[in-house]
Design a protein around this motif. Structure first.
Motif, PDB file in Angstrom:
ATOM      1  N   ASP A  18      62.179  23.479   3.671  1.00 27.42           N
ATOM      2  CA  ASP A  18      62.416  24.083   5.545  1.00 27.42           C
ATOM      3  C   ASP A  18      61.572  23.989   6.496  1.00 27.42           C
ATOM      4  OD1 ASP A  18      65.437  24.227   4.306  1.00 27.42           O
ATOM      5  OD2 ASP A  18      64.743  26.220   3.844  1.00 27.42           O
ATOM      6  N   LEU A  19      60.849  24.225   5.916  1.00 31.49           N
ATOM      7  CA  LEU A  19      58.889  24.267   7.276  1.00 31.49           C
ATOM      8  C   LEU A  19      58.971  23.157   7.503  1.00 31.49           C
ATOM      9  CD1 LEU A  19      57.540  26.575   7.748  1.00 31.49           C
ATOM     10  CD2 LEU A  19      56.330  26.106   6.661  1.00 31.49           C
ATOM     11  N   LEU A  20      58.725  22.108   6.381  1.00 30.30           N
ATOM     12  CA  LEU A  20      58.731  20.655   7.090  1.00 30.30           C
ATOM     13  C   LEU A  20      59.969  20.066   7.973  1.00 30.30           C
ATOM     14  CD1 LEU A  20      57.525  19.252   3.523  1.00 30.30           C
ATOM     15  CD2 LEU A  20      55.887  19.659   5.840  1.00 30.30           C
ATOM     16  N   ILE A  21      61.012  20.419   8.050  1.00 32.77           N
ATOM     17  CA  ILE A  21      61.826  19.731   8.907  1.00 32.77           C
ATOM     18  C   ILE A  21      61.716  20.412  10.321  1.00 32.77           C
ATOM     19  CG2 ILE A  21      64.068  19.827   9.678  1.00 32.77           C
ATOM     20  CD1 ILE A  21      64.768  19.095   6.769  1.00 32.77           C
TER      21      ILE A  21
ATOM     22  N   CYS B 132      69.824  26.588  15.110  1.00 30.42           N
ATOM     23  CA  CYS B 132      69.803  26.852  13.485  1.00 30.42           C
ATOM     24  C   CYS B 132      71.551  26.905  12.989  1.00 30.42           C
ATOM     25  CB  CYS B 132      69.168  27.746  13.550  1.00 30.42           C
ATOM     26  SG  CYS B 132      67.410  26.972  13.088  1.00 30.42           S
ATOM     27  N   TYR B 133      72.071  27.632  14.212  1.00 31.49           N
ATOM     28  CA  TYR B 133      73.472  28.102  14.217  1.00 31.49           C
ATOM     29  C   TYR B 133      74.303  27.095  14.241  1.00 31.49           C
ATOM     30  CZ  TYR B 133      77.882  30.148  14.850  1.00 31.49           C
ATOM     31  OH  TYR B 133      79.155  31.250  15.034  1.00 31.49           O
ATOM     32  N   LEU B 134      74.259  26.744  15.217  1.00 35.32           N
ATOM     33  CA  LEU B 134      75.387  25.578  15.179  1.00 35.32           C
ATOM     34  C   LEU B 134      75.298  24.275  14.515  1.00 35.32           C
ATOM     35  CD1 LEU B 134      74.923  25.076  19.147  1.00 35.32           C
ATOM     36  CD2 LEU B 134      77.037  26.084  18.012  1.00 35.32           C
ATOM     37  N   ALA B 135      73.739  24.000  13.390  1.00 36.95           N
ATOM     38  CA  ALA B 135      73.491  22.822  13.262  1.00 36.95           C
ATOM     39  C   ALA B 135      73.921  23.505  11.482  1.00 36.95           C
ATOM     40  CB  ALA B 135      72.149  22.827  13.315  1.00 36.95           C
TER      41      ALA B 135
ATOM     42  N   LYS C   2      53.913  34.662  32.592  1.00 37.44           N
ATOM     43  CA  LYS C   2      55.087  35.150  33.336  1.00 37.44           C
ATOM     44  C   LYS C   2      56.214  34.164  32.977  1.00 37.44           C
ATOM     45  CE  LYS C   2      55.048  37.961  37.037  1.00 37.44           C
ATOM     46  NZ  LYS C   2      55.718  38.162  38.870  1.00 37.44           N
ATOM     47  N   ARG C   3      55.406  32.139  33.191  1.00 35.17           N
ATOM     48  CA  ARG C   3      55.638  31.209  32.494  1.00 35.17           C
ATOM     49  C   ARG C   3      55.793  30.557  30.843  1.00 35.17           C
ATOM     50  NH1 ARG C   3      54.675  26.756  37.631  1.00 35.17           N
ATOM     51  NH2 ARG C   3      54.932  28.571  38.853  1.00 35.17           N
ATOM     52  N   VAL C   4      54.551  31.096  30.460  1.00 31.47           N
ATOM     53  CA  VAL C   4      54.222  31.441  28.867  1.00 31.47           C
ATOM     54  C   VAL C   4      56.084  32.227  28.321  1.00 31.47           C
ATOM     55  CG1 VAL C   4      52.733  31.622  26.738  1.00 31.47           C
ATOM     56  CG2 VAL C   4      51.949  30.627  28.917  1.00 31.47           C
ATOM     57  N   LEU C   5      55.497  33.493  28.629  1.00 30.92           N
ATOM     58  CA  LEU C   5      56.268  34.449  28.006  1.00 30.92           C
ATOM     59  C   LEU C   5      57.779  34.089  28.397  1.00 30.92           C
ATOM     60  CD1 LEU C   5      57.321  37.244  27.063  1.00 30.92           C
ATOM     61  CD2 LEU C   5      56.956  38.596  29.289  1.00 30.92           C
ATOM     62  N   HIS C   6      58.740  33.879  29.694  1.00 26.69           N
ATOM     63  CA  HIS C   6      60.081  32.974  29.872  1.00 26.69           C
ATOM     64  C   HIS C   6      60.014  31.632  29.222  1.00 26.69           C
ATOM     65  CE1 HIS C   6      59.327  35.041  33.915  1.00 26.69           C
ATOM     66  NE2 HIS C   6      60.084  35.805  33.260  1.00 26.69           N
ATOM     67  N   GLY C   7      59.673  30.655  29.006  1.00 27.83           N
ATOM     68  CA  GLY C   7      59.129  29.590  28.030  1.00 27.83           C
ATOM     69  C   GLY C   7      59.182  30.028  26.664  1.00 27.83           C
ATOM     70  N   SER C   8      58.874  30.773  26.028  1.00 31.15           N
ATOM     71  CA  SER C   8      58.440  31.247  24.926  1.00 31.15           C
ATOM     72  C   SER C   8      60.082  32.273  24.617  1.00 31.15           C
ATOM     73  CB  SER C   8      57.493  32.097  24.363  1.00 31.15           C
ATOM     74  OG  SER C   8      56.481  32.149  24.529  1.00 31.15           O
ATOM     75  N   LEU C   9      60.574  32.828  25.580  1.00 33.82           N
ATOM     76  CA  LEU C   9      61.861  33.352  25.370  1.00 33.82           C
ATOM     77  C   LEU C   9      62.955  32.629  25.475  1.00 33.82           C
ATOM     78  CD1 LEU C   9      61.194  36.564  27.510  1.00 33.82           C
ATOM     79  CD2 LEU C   9      60.933  36.619  24.686  1.00 33.82           C
ATOM     80  N   TYR C  10      63.271  31.968  26.125  1.00 32.06           N
ATOM     81  CA  TYR C  10      63.835  30.909  25.779  1.00 32.06           C
ATOM     82  C   TYR C  10      63.989  29.759  24.474  1.00 32.06           C
ATOM     83  CZ  TYR C  10      66.254  30.649  30.757  1.00 32.06           C
ATOM     84  OH  TYR C  10      67.119  31.324  31.318  1.00 32.06           O
ATOM     85  N   SER C  11      62.457  29.780  24.473  1.00 34.44           N
ATOM     86  CA  SER C  11      62.656  29.181  23.195  1.00 34.44           C
ATOM     87  C   SER C  11      63.330  29.707  22.021  1.00 34.44           C
ATOM     88  CB  SER C  11      61.022  28.707  23.180  1.00 34.44           C
ATOM     89  OG  SER C  11      60.706  27.658  24.148  1.00 34.44           O
ATOM     90  N   VAL C  12      62.661  30.355  21.822  1.00 33.30           N
ATOM     91  CA  VAL C  12      63.316  31.742  20.698  1.00 33.30           C
ATOM     92  C   VAL C  12      65.130  32.159  20.728  1.00 33.30           C
ATOM     93  CG1 VAL C  12      64.573  34.478  19.795  1.00 33.30           C
ATOM     94  CG2 VAL C  12      62.174  33.252  21.300  1.00 33.30           C
ATOM     95  N   SER C  13      66.020  31.235  21.566  1.00 29.89           N
ATOM     96  CA  SER C  13      67.231  31.181  21.876  1.00 29.89           C
ATOM     97  C   SER C  13      68.072  30.097  21.719  1.00 29.89           C
ATOM     98  CB  SER C  13      67.669  31.664  24.402  1.00 29.89           C
ATOM     99  OG  SER C  13      66.836  32.762  24.137  1.00 29.89           O
ATOM    100  N   ILE C  14      66.997  29.057  22.188  1.00 31.48           N
ATOM    101  CA  ILE C  14      67.574  27.505  21.976  1.00 31.48           C
ATOM    102  C   ILE C  14      66.819  27.615  19.955  1.00 31.48           C
ATOM    103  CG2 ILE C  14      66.560  25.420  21.747  1.00 31.48           C
ATOM    104  CD1 ILE C  14      65.440  26.373  25.329  1.00 31.48           C
TER     105      ILE C  14
END
Length: 481
Positions: free
Chosen positions: A59-62, A111-114, A94-106
């Motif tokens: 799982d971690l490698l993928i 993972c849910y959809l797949a 701000k850009r690092v924080l916003h990018g990280s929060l969007y990454s969490v969501s994505i």
């Protein structure tokens, strides 16, 4: 001035700005390393937690490489690796924080959809550890850049065009804020003099032809007030500077305004600068008062054993009073008794007039580096500002705040010029902007300027930042006597 003379005047500074081009790459590599280490820590933390299934290596490698690439790509999409965000301002964080929060969501949605069974513990730990660590990493990179610039490295050769007075105003700010990395190497002014009153060499006139000639040897061109460029001239100037990769910065005749109060709104291709009003009224609202009460109670609880030890040391030294109460001027010009641990001999006030005459005191804040009135324990207390601890009681009473302009004496306030009275619109503070910017090493005028900046640009975030810096300054013990 000839073209050869102009180029010689500029080339005395080594073009170090090329090193700055590697900042985005440095940040990218740093972010990638942090994310990988975060994933390893999250995997270890998940496996160590009780009642959790072991995280499968497959799982971690993928998921691992995908998350690293996705996280960095999303932050890049938010502009976290654009050169202009490095060095100053909150945009980078701000850009690092916003990018990280969007990454969490994505990652969560993907993972849910797949139907990918990524362990929830690993997922939570990865982002709980990763986001603040990325911000700390960026802060460390910025701190390194600032230190290098203060030491004269990573400088950008800067030419300022405008009237002589405006050139000196901009140069003073850039000289004072050396961490910005702008080294002024010349001025373009409508003057026949060889240098400005501030000592900046004048290498030509402020016209398009001259600016274009010098741009090849400058990293930055500042346009200060006083130039006669219309919109067409500005467009041509941008095109000419583009050929030499020279940045253009327009410096309006607006100083000591925080970025939170400035909004640039283009209208019909015309960028209009909107400046919000001063924020001193926000510093008198209930939120700041609640913060002061909670903070002072907490600090009194923490420091009460130390305060007791200090009181005993002062009493045993000469048998005099422990506390010294001095009349100071607070908010709205109301006077109050400002409390301090006594650091001087009991008759200190009687000796003040003679010391004024000895030091040639003419007005403002009186500070004497080797003041003979200070006692043995008093020197240590003053060096680390421990003598100010009783003012926590003043904060609790509502006479002072944890952060604000320092309360001045009655005779000092009587010497205020009209604009200085703005300091009295907020509660005075135990610490303030000038204390974390040099303490007693600053001139009276510079201290007033910083206090007025604080009053006009107040924010709770700035208060917290000043408190954090205060602890660092106090432990260093610089600029206090």
């Amino acid at each position: 001035m000839t073209l050869l003379a102009e180029r010689r005047a500029l080339r005395w500074v080594t073009r170090q700005s090329r090193t700055l081009r590697f900042l985005p790459l440095t940040a990218l590599v740093s972010d990638a390393v942090i994310i990988v280490l975060t994933m390893i820590l999250a995997a270890i933390g998940h496996d160590l937690a009780p009642h959790t299934a072991h995280l499968a290596n497959t799982d971690l490698l993928i998921a691992g490489p995908i998350i690293v690439v996705l996280w960095i790509t999303v932050m890049g999409g938010f502009g976290a690796y654009q050169a202009e965000v490095f060095g100053a301002g909150a945009d980078e964080y701000k850009r690092v924080l916003h990018g990280s929060l969007y990454s969490v969501s994505i990652v969560g949605v993907a993972c849910y959809l797949a139907h990918f069974s990524l362990a929830r513990g690993f997922f939570v730990l990865m982002f709980v550890i990763g986001v603040p660590t990325l911000l700390i990493g960026r802060r460390l990179i910025r701190h390194g850049v600032h230190l290098a610039r203060i030491q004269g490295k990573l400088q950008e050769r800067t030419v300022i065009a405008g009237s002589v007075s405006n050139v000196d105003d901009i140069a003073d700010v850039l000289r004072r804020e050396s961490w910005l990395g702008y080294r002024v190497v010349g001025a373009l002014c409508p003057s026949s003099a060889t240098e400005t009153p501030g000592g900046i060499p004048i290498i030509g006139h402020d016209d398009l032809t001259t600016i274009h000639r010098v741009s090849g040897d400058a990293d930055v061109v500042f346009l200060a007030g006083g130039t006669d460029f219309n919109s067409r001239d500005m467009r041509q100037l941008q095109w000419s500077l583009e050929q030499d990769a020279t940045r253009l910065i327009v410096a309006p005749n607006v100083n000591d305004i925080s970025s939170e109060r400035v909004r640039v709104r283009p209208v019909g291709g015309l960028p209009l600068m909107h400046i919000d009003g001063p924020r001193w009224s926000h510093a008198t609202q209930k939120a700041k008062r609640v913060f002061d009460v909670i903070g002072s109670l907490l600090l009194l609880t923490i420091f009460s054993p130390l305060m007791l030890a200090i009181a005993l040391r002062i009493k045993l030294y000469d048998g005099g009073t422990v506390l010294f109460a001095q009349t100071r001027v607070g908010r709205n010009a109301r006077t109050f008794s400002c409390l301090k641990f006594r650091t001087m001999v009991p008759n200190a006030e009687d000796l003040l007039a003679a010391l004024h005459a000895q030091a040639g005191y003419t007005g403002g804040l009186f500070k004497m580096e080797d003041d003979p009135r200070i006692t043995g324990p008093g020197r240590t207390l003053r060096k680390y500002s421990l003598d100010e601890l009783p003012q926590l009681i003043n904060v609790l009473r509502g006479e002072m705040s944890l952060v604000g302009p320092r309360p001045n004496l009655v005779h000092e306030v009587a010497q205020y010029e009209k604009h200085m009275t703005r300091r009295l619109r907020v509660r005075p503070g135990m610490t303030g902007l000038w204390q974390v910017s040099g303490r007693a090493n600053l001139s009276w005028e510079e201290a007033i300027r910083l206090d007025l900046y604080y009053v006009d640009n107040w924010s709770m975030l700035q208060d917290i930042n000043i408190l954090i810096k205060t602890f660092r300054v106090i432990t260093a013990g610089h600029g206090a006597y």
